[in-house]
Scaffold this motif. Structure first.
Motif, PDB file in Angstrom:
ATOM      1  N   ALA A 199      21.085  -7.285  -9.181  1.00 45.16           N
ATOM      2  CA  ALA A 199      22.398  -7.145  -9.799  1.00 45.16           C
ATOM      3  C   ALA A 199      22.962  -8.516 -10.184  1.00 45.16           C
ATOM      4  O   ALA A 199      23.077  -9.382  -9.322  1.00 45.16           O
ATOM      5  N   PRO A 200      23.301  -8.713 -11.462  1.00 45.17           N
ATOM      6  CA  PRO A 200      23.104  -7.773 -12.560  1.00 45.17           C
ATOM      7  C   PRO A 200      21.689  -7.768 -13.138  1.00 45.17           C
ATOM      8  O   PRO A 200      21.344  -6.883 -13.903  1.00 45.17           O
ATOM      9  N   GLY A 201      20.872  -8.756 -12.766  1.00 49.81           N
ATOM     10  CA  GLY A 201      19.517  -8.801 -13.309  1.00 49.81           C
ATOM     11  C   GLY A 201      19.505  -9.122 -14.794  1.00 49.81           C
ATOM     12  O   GLY A 201      20.520  -9.496 -15.379  1.00 49.81           O
ATOM     13  N   ASN A 202      18.336  -8.996 -15.405  1.00 44.90           N
ATOM     14  CA  ASN A 202      18.242  -9.168 -16.856  1.00 44.90           C
ATOM     15  C   ASN A 202      17.209  -8.194 -17.410  1.00 44.90           C
ATOM     16  O   ASN A 202      16.428  -7.593 -16.662  1.00 44.90           O
ATOM     17  N   ASN A 248      17.840 -16.072 -19.373  1.00 49.72           N
ATOM     18  CA  ASN A 248      19.017 -15.787 -20.193  1.00 49.72           C
ATOM     19  C   ASN A 248      18.632 -15.024 -21.459  1.00 49.72           C
ATOM     20  O   ASN A 248      18.646 -15.581 -22.571  1.00 49.72           O
ATOM     21  N   VAL A 249      18.272 -13.750 -21.290  1.00 51.93           N
ATOM     22  CA  VAL A 249      17.906 -12.917 -22.436  1.00 51.93           C
ATOM     23  C   VAL A 249      18.662 -11.593 -22.377  1.00 51.93           C
ATOM     24  O   VAL A 249      18.995 -11.099 -21.303  1.00 51.93           O
ATOM     25  N   THR A 250      18.922 -11.056 -23.559  1.00 47.63           N
ATOM     26  CA  THR A 250      19.542  -9.728 -23.671  1.00 47.63           C
ATOM     27  C   THR A 250      18.712  -8.925 -24.666  1.00 47.63           C
ATOM     28  O   THR A 250      17.594  -9.285 -24.990  1.00 47.63           O
ATOM     29  N   ALA A 269      20.407 -15.550 -24.956  1.00 43.75           N
ATOM     30  CA  ALA A 269      21.820 -15.498 -24.553  1.00 43.75           C
ATOM     31  C   ALA A 269      22.343 -16.884 -24.192  1.00 43.75           C
ATOM     32  O   ALA A 269      23.318 -17.020 -23.461  1.00 43.75           O
ATOM     33  N   GLY A 270      21.696 -17.922 -24.713  1.00 41.62           N
ATOM     34  CA  GLY A 270      22.162 -19.287 -24.470  1.00 41.62           C
ATOM     35  C   GLY A 270      21.525 -19.916 -23.257  1.00 41.62           C
ATOM     36  O   GLY A 270      21.116 -19.240 -22.320  1.00 41.62           O
ATOM     37  N   GLY A 271      21.431 -21.255 -23.269  1.00 39.87           N
ATOM     38  CA  GLY A 271      20.899 -21.969 -22.111  1.00 39.87           C
ATOM     39  C   GLY A 271      19.400 -21.846 -21.980  1.00 39.87           C
ATOM     40  O   GLY A 271      18.650 -21.818 -22.957  1.00 39.87           O
ATOM     41  N   ARG A 272      18.947 -21.743 -20.728  1.00 40.03           N
ATOM     42  CA  ARG A 272      17.512 -21.629 -20.453  1.00 40.03           C
ATOM     43  C   ARG A 272      17.115 -20.162 -20.564  1.00 40.03           C
ATOM     44  O   ARG A 272      17.574 -19.324 -19.805  1.00 40.03           O
TER      45      ARG A 272
END
Length: 417
Positions: free
Chosen positions: A34-37, A361-363, A372-375
């Motif tokens: 939670a929240p995970g990706n 950082n992926v959606t 989704a920005g950053g690494r």
């Protein structure tokens, strides 16, 4: 032992690696994060749409899903007392309580701990006033290290090469709302990441790693959360490692006991090997990112068994590690860490022998990932030698077409790669 459900709190690459490792244990029924990706489904982990800061909902989820214990990834949650809240609700959470988490939450607090328990570190001073800090900076020589006192996601450190740069940095940090700054002498030497699993005075040391904090090749550019890591460390002799244990780890763990700290969790010790011996750069109270992604694949001991023993005050299993090497490079959004690009469509990351992708950082969806920005993710290679793992990772990265992303090309240079 019947199979258990466990919950991991967090959403980045570190939590991906933790959840993936736990999911492989024969003792595990299901790992939730939670929240995970969105990438976690690729390793059988179930993301849960609860914010890592929503302690009440996390507690309710753990109760509803008969979670044996919760592994807390991010430092913010630990500093804010997530472990205290879980324990007040009759649940077990792996991590230090809020008091012990101040070892990361406040640089000044950590330095006082080191002083009290005779842990070697840099010469330092804490300032609550801009004028006093500017007047005091000269005593440390140049370059000089200037740190924000509170949490900064691995980015609140400036190594100022000149007095003008130091004064400018001090003014900017106070202007940005810092109530305290720490100024330290700049130590020189090789840096190492040590992760210690602690359980009320007992400990086990996980595989060692080396992180790369600067954004660009040649250790240029601003500090980041980490652009790559590798394990093991061929340049670290067994004699030096033993000095680190004797001079740093033992007094630190003894200090936790003497100070009455409630500590069932991971303690990160950022070490620098100076001419005078090993010294501590900083403590973190959790696993690091990106080191977690390269040390956990090398951990042969069952992670569930280690954590379960620690959290229940049972004797800790011995830690054994693979003789294989693990090497990882972060793929980051263009502009990271200052102004990272968001929303770029990422291509397909094809399967390849000895290569794993740990998403951060992926959606989007598993088939159509969006940055989704950053690494964004880490490409990880495992092989018999560091050189082979290094070559596989960079060969894989060279085949990708990601114009809105970048990565460092010199991870592992200090190991002679």
């Amino acid at each position: 032992m019947k199979k258990q459900n466990v919950l991991v709190v967090g959403e980045g690459g570190r939590e991906f690696a933790i959840a993936k490792k736990l999911q492989k244990s024969p003792h595990i029924k299901q790992v939730y994060c939670a929240p995970g990706n969105v990438g976690m489904a690729s390793v059988g982990v179930i993301p849960v749409a609860i914010a890592e800061t929503d302690f009440a909902k996390l507690i309710q989820f753990a109760k509803d899903h008969e979670v044996a214990w919760t592994f807390v990834g991010p430092e913010d949650c630990l500093v804010d007392g997530i472990v205290d809240e879980f324990e007040a609700a009759g649940l077990k959470a792996f991590g230090p309580d809020a008091r012990a988490a101040q070892l990361e939450g406040s640089k000044d607090y950590a330095l006082n701990f080191m002083k009290n328990y005779h842990v070697p570190t840099a010469r330092h001073a804490t300032y609550r006033d801009q004028t006093a800090a500017i007047n005091g900076v000269d005593q440390f020589g140049f370059p000089v290290v200037i740190k924000e006192n509170g949490l900064a996601g691995g980015k609140g450190v400036v190594i100022a090469k000149t007095r003008d740069e130091a004064v400018r940095t001090i003014k900017e940090m106070f202007a940005n709302g810092q109530a305290r700054l720490v100024i330290e002498e700049c130590l020189t030497g090789s840096e190492y990441s040590m992760f210690v699993l602690v359980s009320n005075g007992h400990y086990r040391i996980l595989p060692m790693a080396q992180d790369h904090k600067r954004a660009f090749d040649g250790d240029e550019g601003p500090n980041t959360g980490g652009m790559g890591a590798y394990s093991p460390l061929p340049q670290l002799s067994s004699a030096v490692f033993q000095r680190m244990v004797d001079e740093v780890v033992k007094p630190t763990v003894d200090g936790l006991v003497a100070g009455g700290y409630h500590y069932h969790g991971i303690l990160y010790i950022g070490l620098i090997l100076t001419d005078e011996g090993p010294k501590v750069i900083e403590y973190n109270v959790r696993l690091g990112d990106p080191e977690t992604q390269v040390i956990l694949p090398r951990l042969k001991t069952d992670l569930f068994e280690l954590v379960d023993a620690a959290i229940n005050d049972r004797p800790l299993p011995e830690v054994t590690e693979s003789t294989d090497a693990c090497f990882g490079v972060v793929l980051a959004s263009k502009g990271y860490p200052t102004k990272p690009v968001h929303g770029q469509k990422l291509g397909v990351f094809p399967a390849a022998a000895n290569i794993a992708i740990d998403y951060a950082n992926v959606t989007g969806t598993a088939n159509e990932l969006v940055g989704a920005g950053g690494r964004l993710l880490m490409v990880i290679g495992e092989d018999l030698s560091l050189q082979k793992a290094h070559d596989q990772v960079y060969d894989y990265l060279a085949r990708l077409d990601e114009p809105e992303c970048f990565y460092r090309h010199d991870i592992g240079a200090k190991a002679g790669l």
